[in-house]
Design an enzyme around this catalytic site. Structure first.
Site, short mmCIF file in Angstrom:
data_model
loop_
_atom_site.label_atom_id
_atom_site.label_comp_id
_atom_site.label_asym_id
_atom_site.label_seq_id
_atom_site.Cartn_x
_atom_site.Cartn_y
_atom_site.Cartn_z
N GLY A 66 34.77 50.19 36.11
CA GLY A 66 35.48 50.08 37.37
C GLY A 66 34.84 50.98 38.41
N CYS A 93 32.08 52.36 30.08
CA CYS A 93 31.83 53.06 31.35
C CYS A 93 33.13 53.71 31.86
CB CYS A 93 31.21 52.10 32.35
SG CYS A 93 30.32 52.99 33.63
N TYR A 94 33.72 53.19 32.95
CA TYR A 94 34.98 53.78 33.41
C TYR A 94 35.98 53.84 32.25
CZ TYR A 94 39.12 54.73 36.32
OH TYR A 94 40.23 55.30 36.88
N HIS A 180 26.82 49.10 29.75
CA HIS A 180 27.56 47.83 29.83
C HIS A 180 27.01 46.82 28.81
CE1 HIS A 180 30.02 48.50 33.44
NE2 HIS A 180 29.05 49.36 33.75
N ASP A 239 37.04 18.61 35.22
CA ASP A 239 38.30 19.32 34.93
C ASP A 239 39.50 18.39 34.90
OD1 ASP A 239 36.53 21.36 35.19
OD2 ASP A 239 37.34 22.11 37.09
N LYS A 385 34.50 26.95 32.32
CA LYS A 385 33.93 25.62 32.59
C LYS A 385 33.16 25.05 31.39
CE LYS A 385 33.13 22.63 36.02
NZ LYS A 385 34.12 22.24 37.05
#
Ligand code: GLN
Length: 529
Positions: A66, A93-94, A180, A239, A385
């Site tokens: 974040g 990370c955060y 990350h 969709d 998707k």
């Protein structure tokens, strides 16, 4: 009769779920993505989620990165009761800084910002989080750092710049990493997430569309009940087609699909959609030819936003009119409205955007629900998707439908710049048809994410057969993108562009010039209006 299958009203009751708590990183959704790719079901919720209000018990929790600093006033903090759930936790990370902050406050601003690659050195070869990993490239993006180990933790990995690149409290199964793993720049990131999800959280890796289908159908049946009926708009896009097919499988003819032909579709599209959904998939389909109504309402409208609004309102109008004529056999009212909402829309509306955030709710046809008192049914709400496409293949949708390029609701209405008249629509449609046919012929359709022709109401001089021409301009656009957030123009070879341009000028009356749009997104958008 067979015993009815036990139906869960929520996917999390069927699939063991890893909960991703979002602290606002631009990569948070990728954590969910990567887990799904290894067949582990994961859902994201904002970091402010109260654990007592969770509707399911996760098998593990991941705290995302974040943009804030944990020691700042007003920085977001997680509900500390995640630590009482007795499930494995991974902080990224955060997320790691948050774990350290809660367990001893050893976080402060580092001397230098670290953004980019680093080489990971796994110092504890026994640590299950790093199984099968060493000396590979990881991606860093931080300024803050741990100043000491949180109490109860040990160091398990380092980089030249981060002495605490990986920390763990193995008795409590809490892990923190500074890099990350969800971005592809971290070479073994997926391995790490798999180690966490499968080895540490014991996720069963059962999230497949094969497993999803049966339950999704049962859930629709349970939601709609034995007699109620449902309606939904179909556009011919993947969709709405997949959602409609699921409804058809679940409740048969009690689902009524409505296809509004707004007169702004591509060439032959209305016929194709009818053929694929009605004849092909057996969906109970009502086709409404409302082209004149749309074009009448569009008369004199040139502003792009106004055009979209007119088209949107006309759509709601027509849809309601047709829907009101649909009467269930028992004389009751239609109870449900199908909507093909996908997970990215859900993520967009729930992701954490900071203390001042206003939660954006997503409504495509929000107005309809208020007016018609219908309950919303969204069977694709949990899916990305590519999962929808896979589902479509499993449900037997034709390849052409499954891989169709996205097409905006307002259709050619926003691809004819300026006023939309039948004649202008016709020119744009013919040019588009030539462009797309040539793309298909060249075998490029699947490589390109979206392609279309735009009609610019600008006159340009030309000569044809010794005759002076003074006609309009067609702009071609073709893009490649992964997520449509950013996109780049597709590089065709010159011979291809030459062929398309010459066919359009020769075959489409009213066009004297063809140009190719070479702008990326950003700064340009995909559509011209
Ligand atoms: N803001 C924190 C830092 O600068 C966390 C960054 C992140 O999570 N990517 O270290």
């Amino acid at each position: 009769m067979t015993e009815p299958t036990k139906v869960a009203d929520d996917v999390t009751k069927v699939f063991d779920t890893i909960l991703v708590l979002d602290f606002g990183s631009q990569y948070s959704h990728l954590i969910v993505r990567r887990l799904r790719e290894i067949k582990v079901y994961a859902e994201m919720l904002p970091c402010t989620q109260k654990i007592s209000e969770l509707k399911f018990k996760p098998i593990g929790i991941i705290l995302s990165g974040g943009p804030y600093s944990v020691y700042e006033e007003g920085a977001p903090h997680v509900d500390p009761s995640i630590f009482d759930l007795n499930v494995p936790i991974l902080g990224i990370c955060y997320g790691m800084q948050e774990i350290a902050w809660i367990n001893g406050k050893g976080v402060s601003r580092g001397d230098k910002r670290e953004y980019g690659p680093a080489i990971l050195n796994v110092t504890d070869k026994e640590c299950p989080l790093f199984k099968g990993m060493d000396n590979s490239r990881v991606w860093m993006s931080h300024h803050d750092k741990l100043t000491e180990l949180p109490s109860g933790f040990k160091t398990v990995a380092t980089t030249s710049n981060s002495p605490y690149a990986g920390v763990s409290d193995e008795t409590k199964q809490i892990y923190g990493i500074q890099f990350h793993p969800e971005v592809t720049h971290t070479v073994q990131g997926k391995q790490l997430l798999q180690n966490f999800a499968v080895d540490i959280c014991k996720a069963p890796q059962n999230w497949t569309m094969e497993n999803f289908i049966e339950n999704a159908i049962e859930r629709i049946r349970a939601t709609v009940g034995p007699t109620a009926e449902a309606i939904g708009a179909v556009s011919g896009g993947v969709d709405s087609s997949v959602a409609a097919k699921l409804m058809r499988e679940a409740i048969g003819d009690r689902f009524h699909a409505i296809f509004v032909d707004n007169g702004l579709m591509r060439k032959d599209e209305a016929i194709q959609v009818k053929k694929a959904l009605d004849d092909g998939l057996g969906i109970n389909l009502v086709v409404v030819d409302a082209g004149d109504e749309f074009l009448t309402n569009l008369k004199g409208v040139t502003d792009p936003e106004k055009k979209r609004k007119v088209i949107g309102h006309t759509f709601i109008h027509v849809f309601e009119r047709v829907a009101n004529q649909i009467k269930p056999k028992d004389g009751s009212d239609v109870g449900f409205l199908l909507q093909g909402t996908l997970y990215p829309d859900v993520i967009e509306s729930i992701s954490f955007k900071g203390p001042s955030q206003t939660i954006k709710s997503h409504h495509n046809v929000g107005g309809l629900i208020d007016n018609m008192q219908l309950k919303l049914i969204e069977p694709l709400r949990e899916l990305f998707k590519d999962e929808v496409r896979h589902l479509g293949e499993l449900l037997g949708l034709p390849e052409e439908l499954v891989w169709r390029h996205p097409f905006p609701g307002p259709g050619i209405g926003i691809r004819v710049l300026g006023e939309v008249t039948p004649k202008q629509v016709q020119i744009a449609r013919e040019a588009d048809y030539i462009f797309i046919s040539e793309i298909r012929k060249a075998g490029l359709y699947r490589q390109i994410s979206q392609a279309f022709a735009c009609l610019l109401p600008v006159k340009s001089v030309g000569v044809m057969g010794d005759q002076r021409m003074y006609e309009q301009v067609i702009a071609l656009r073709a893009i490649e993108t992964v997520d449509f957030m950013t996109a780049d123009w597709f590089v065709f070879d010159a011979a291809f562009l030459k062929r398309v341009a010459s066919r359009i000028v020769n075959e489409v009356t009213g066009v004297s010039r063809v140009t190719y749009d070479i702008t990326s997104k950003p700064p340009a958008t995909v559509e011209w209006e």
